[in-house]
Design an enzyme around this catalytic site. Structure first.
Site, short mmCIF file in Angstrom:
data_model
loop_
_atom_site.label_atom_id
_atom_site.label_comp_id
_atom_site.label_asym_id
_atom_site.label_seq_id
_atom_site.Cartn_x
_atom_site.Cartn_y
_atom_site.Cartn_z
CG ASN A 179 -1.77 1.23 1.34
OD1 ASN A 179 -1.88 2.01 0.39
ND2 ASN A 179 -2.39 1.44 2.50
CD1 TRP A 180 3.27 0.94 -3.05
CD2 TRP A 180 3.73 2.38 -4.70
NE1 TRP A 180 4.08 0.29 -3.94
CE2 TRP A 180 4.38 1.14 -4.97
CE3 TRP A 180 3.86 3.41 -5.61
CZ2 TRP A 180 5.16 0.95 -6.11
CZ3 TRP A 180 4.63 3.22 -6.74
CH2 TRP A 180 5.28 2.00 -6.99
CE LYS A 181 -0.18 3.19 4.77
NZ LYS A 181 -0.12 3.34 6.23
CG HIS A 224 -5.97 1.76 5.07
ND1 HIS A 224 -5.52 2.67 5.99
CD2 HIS A 224 -4.97 0.84 4.94
CE1 HIS A 224 -4.31 2.34 6.39
NE2 HIS A 224 -3.95 1.23 5.77
CD GLU A 266 -3.12 5.39 6.65
OE1 GLU A 266 -2.11 5.05 7.30
OE2 GLU A 266 -3.18 5.33 5.40
CD GLU A 303 -3.35 -2.37 7.25
OE1 GLU A 303 -2.17 -2.31 6.94
OE2 GLU A 303 -4.19 -1.53 6.88
N GLY A 309 2.14 2.22 10.84
CA GLY A 309 3.09 3.32 10.73
C GLY A 309 3.76 3.72 12.03
CB SER A 368 4.81 -1.73 11.71
OG SER A 368 4.35 -0.42 11.93
N GLY A 419 2.87 -1.39 4.27
CA GLY A 419 2.91 0.05 4.04
C GLY A 419 4.29 0.54 3.63
#
Length: 277
Positions: free
Chosen positions: A37-39, A122, A124, A194, A200, A240, A261
């Site tokens: 997941n490149w975000k 997700h 976020e 997650e 992160g 992570s 991530g």
């Protein structure tokens, strides 16, 4: 009282036996899936460079490898990944075909350029963009309608874990996300567990914690559908994930890979893909 206790033991044993059957069947048939997941990272030009760097490092027939990239990088990523084992996924999509939804991306826009996967729900997206369990369900249904494989995210906060409601919370997320999804569709889905407190932060759930929740997710799918569906669905751990933690995590019977991530943007992602080497 004795009869009640005996009945409870029988029920518990029955659940354990059923879980064992699901686990035995699934381990034999499920292929690992490791997704990056490149975000909100990398421009289109940087995407080309990174995929060129990672291509030889993630080459494998033993796992499905997915790069979920920012929307503006999707076409570039698909071109850069041609002829490789890398599938390209989106990080989000909307649940309508078209209309006055400024800034949103329709599912047919994704399929038209060759997108195969999409991350849905997700944490976020839930935290910063008001995504709810109900909108997650709408997106999951729309993804299936268009032949896109959803990577359905779930996870608890640190407070929820400390209060002992992790499993209840996750079960609720899963039950709503899969509302009106057929068993045949569910078998092809991917669920990403997650824990929000691990995303992160550098903190990783212990192997036992990750396995416990992923097993509970599989059991929940079994309750919604049947043992065969529970055995077939793939469940990732995310939060992570690193080259150091991947081997032990991915060796667990109910963990079928990872949603990765920051480490997916580095050469170390190749070590995660080849976790068992």
């Amino acid at each position: 009282m004795f009869l009640l206790q005996s009945k409870l033991r029988e029920c518990a044993l029955s659940r354990e036996t059923a879980a064992g059957r699901i686990r035995k069947r699934g381990i034999m048939s499920r292929k690992k899936i490791i997704a990056g997941n490149w975000k909100m990272n990398k421009t289109p030009s940087e995407t080309i460079k990174l995929i060129e760097e990672l291509k030889p490092l993630v080459a494998t027939d033993e796992a499905d490898v997915v790069f979920c990239v920012p929307a503006v990088c999707l076409t570039t990523a698909i071109e850069a990944a041609k002829g490789t084992n890398i599938a390209i996924g989106a990080e989000n999509m909307f649940y309508e075909e078209s209309g006055a939804y400024t800034g949103e991306i329709a599912p047919n826009m994704l399929t038209d350029i060759g997108v195969k996967y999409v991350i849905i729900g997700h944490s976020e997206r839930r935290e910063y963009f008001a995504e709810t369990d109900e909108t997650v369900n709408k997106k999951v249904l729309k993804a299936f309608e268009h032949g896109i494989t959803p990577i359905v995210c779930c996870g608890e906060s640190l407070t929820q874990r400390e209060q002992g409601i992790t499993i209840d919370w996750i079960r609720q997320q899963i039950k709503i996300a899969f509302l009106n999804v057929t068993a045949e569709q569910a078998k092809t889905a991917v669920i990403a567990y997650e824990p929000i407190w691990a995303i992160g932060t550098g903190k990783v759930a212990t192997t036992e914690q990750a396995q416990e929740v992923c097993a509970a997710i599989r059991a929940c799918i079994g309750e919604i559908y049947d043992a065969a569906t529970a055995a077939d669905i793939r469940i990732q751990y995310g939060g992570s994930v690193s080259a150091a933690s991947a081997p032990e995590l991915f060796a667990q019977p109910d963990i079928d890979g990872g949603l990765v991530g920051g480490a997916s943007l580095k050469p170390d992602f190749g070590k995660i893909v080849h976790y068992n080497k």
